[in-house]
Design an enzyme around this catalytic site. Structure first.
Site, PDB file in Angstrom:
ATOM      1  N   ASP A 232      39.853  36.904  43.750  1.00 36.30           N
ATOM      2  CA  ASP A 232      38.520  37.502  43.835  1.00 36.30           C
ATOM      3  C   ASP A 232      37.592  36.734  42.888  1.00 36.30           C
ATOM      4  OD1 ASP A 232      37.339  40.623  44.612  1.00 36.30           O
ATOM      5  OD2 ASP A 232      36.242  39.400  43.155  1.00 36.30           O
TER       6      ASP A 232
ATOM      7  N   HIS B   7      40.044  44.151  53.441  1.00 32.15           N
ATOM      8  CA  HIS B   7      40.757  43.434  52.381  1.00 32.15           C
ATOM      9  C   HIS B   7      41.341  44.427  51.378  1.00 32.15           C
ATOM     10  CE1 HIS B   7      36.559  43.943  51.228  1.00 32.15           C
ATOM     11  NE2 HIS B   7      36.986  44.063  49.984  1.00 32.15           N
TER      12      HIS B   7
HETATM   13  P1  AMP Z   1      34.721  45.355  48.215  1.00 28.43           P
HETATM   14  O1  AMP Z   1      33.618  45.826  47.300  1.00 28.43           O
HETATM   15  O2  AMP Z   1      35.937  46.193  48.200  1.00 28.43           O
HETATM   16  O3  AMP Z   1      34.184  45.117  49.615  1.00 28.43           O
HETATM   17  O4  AMP Z   1      35.188  43.954  47.634  1.00 28.43           O
HETATM   18  C1  AMP Z   1      34.594  42.745  47.920  1.00 28.43           C
HETATM   19  C2  AMP Z   1      35.099  41.766  46.916  1.00 28.43           C
HETATM   20  O5  AMP Z   1      34.880  40.455  47.404  1.00 28.43           O
HETATM   21  C3  AMP Z   1      34.394  41.849  45.559  1.00 28.43           C
HETATM   22  O6  AMP Z   1      35.344  42.157  44.546  1.00 28.43           O
HETATM   23  C4  AMP Z   1      33.807  40.446  45.380  1.00 28.43           C
HETATM   24  O7  AMP Z   1      33.877  39.981  44.051  1.00 28.43           O
HETATM   25  C5  AMP Z   1      34.651  39.613  46.311  1.00 28.43           C
HETATM   26  N1  AMP Z   1      34.016  38.406  46.814  1.00 28.43           N
HETATM   27  C6  AMP Z   1      32.790  38.278  47.358  1.00 28.43           C
HETATM   28  N2  AMP Z   1      32.562  37.003  47.709  1.00 28.43           N
HETATM   29  C7  AMP Z   1      33.682  36.300  47.393  1.00 28.43           C
HETATM   30  C8  AMP Z   1      34.073  34.931  47.503  1.00 28.43           C
HETATM   31  N3  AMP Z   1      33.267  34.014  48.024  1.00 28.43           N
HETATM   32  N4  AMP Z   1      35.301  34.571  47.062  1.00 28.43           N
HETATM   33  C9  AMP Z   1      36.133  35.493  46.529  1.00 28.43           C
HETATM   34  N5  AMP Z   1      35.829  36.792  46.403  1.00 28.43           N
HETATM   35  C10 AMP Z   1      34.620  37.195  46.818  1.00 28.43           C
END
Ligand code: AMP
Ligand code: ZN
Length: 132
Positions: free
Chosen positions: A28, A97
């Site tokens: 993440d 995810h």
């Molecule tokens: P959620 O809030 O459960 O939808 O989690 C989305 C997660 O995706 C968050 O923890 C973000 O930090 C992560 N995220 C967003 N963009 C990216 C990226 N490009 N690479 C890795 N993680 C990401």
């Protein structure tokens, strides 16, 4: 545009820690704790309500294997497995995810649950309603 689909296609870089035919896991970008990893299907499913059974079974297995692997490699004894579905639940990326969040101390992250005081009757009614 789905940012996770772009990562899967290789159009956006990621720190990949696992990949097979059906799923991928990468770090993440926010690293809530060191080792914070996301596990997701390669096919785009918005949330758990759209997830087919064969994919959910596979993801469950990989989440378990990866958790054990991360436990060993990062020398941790605790981990939170978290999955947000829908806006109210805090989902910000609409590609299903699962978060693996290694824990190093009980005060590094706040995960709090409210408590509803239900009567015995309310518990029974609720239980009957969602019994599967
Ligand atoms: P959620 O809030 O459960 O939808 O989690 C989305 C997660 O995706 C968050 O923890 C973000 O930090 C992560 N995220 C967003 N963009 C990216 C990226 N490009 N690479 C890795 N993680 C990401
Ligand atoms: Zn997607």
């Amino acid at each position: 545009m789905c940012i996770f689909c772009e990562i899967i296609k290789g159009n956006i870089p990621c720190y990949k820690v696992y990949e097979d035919e059906f799923c991928i896991a990468f770090l993440d970008i926010s690293q809530t704790s060191i080792g914070h990893t996301l596990v997701l299907p390669k096919e785009h499913y918005k949330n758990i309500f759209e997830l087919p059974e064969n994919i959910s079974e596979h993801l469950g297995k990989i989440v378990c294997k990866l958790s054990k692997h991360i436990k060993e490699k990062l020398n941790i004894s605790s981990i939170n497995i978290l999955n947000n579905n829908g806006e109210i639940a805090g989902q910000t990326v609409e590609h299903f995810h699962i978060h693996l969040i290694p824990r190093y101390s009980d005060s590094d992250i706040k995960i709090e649950f409210n408590s509803n005081n239900l009567s015995k009757e309310e518990f029974n009614e609720l239980c009957e309603k969602i019994k599967y």
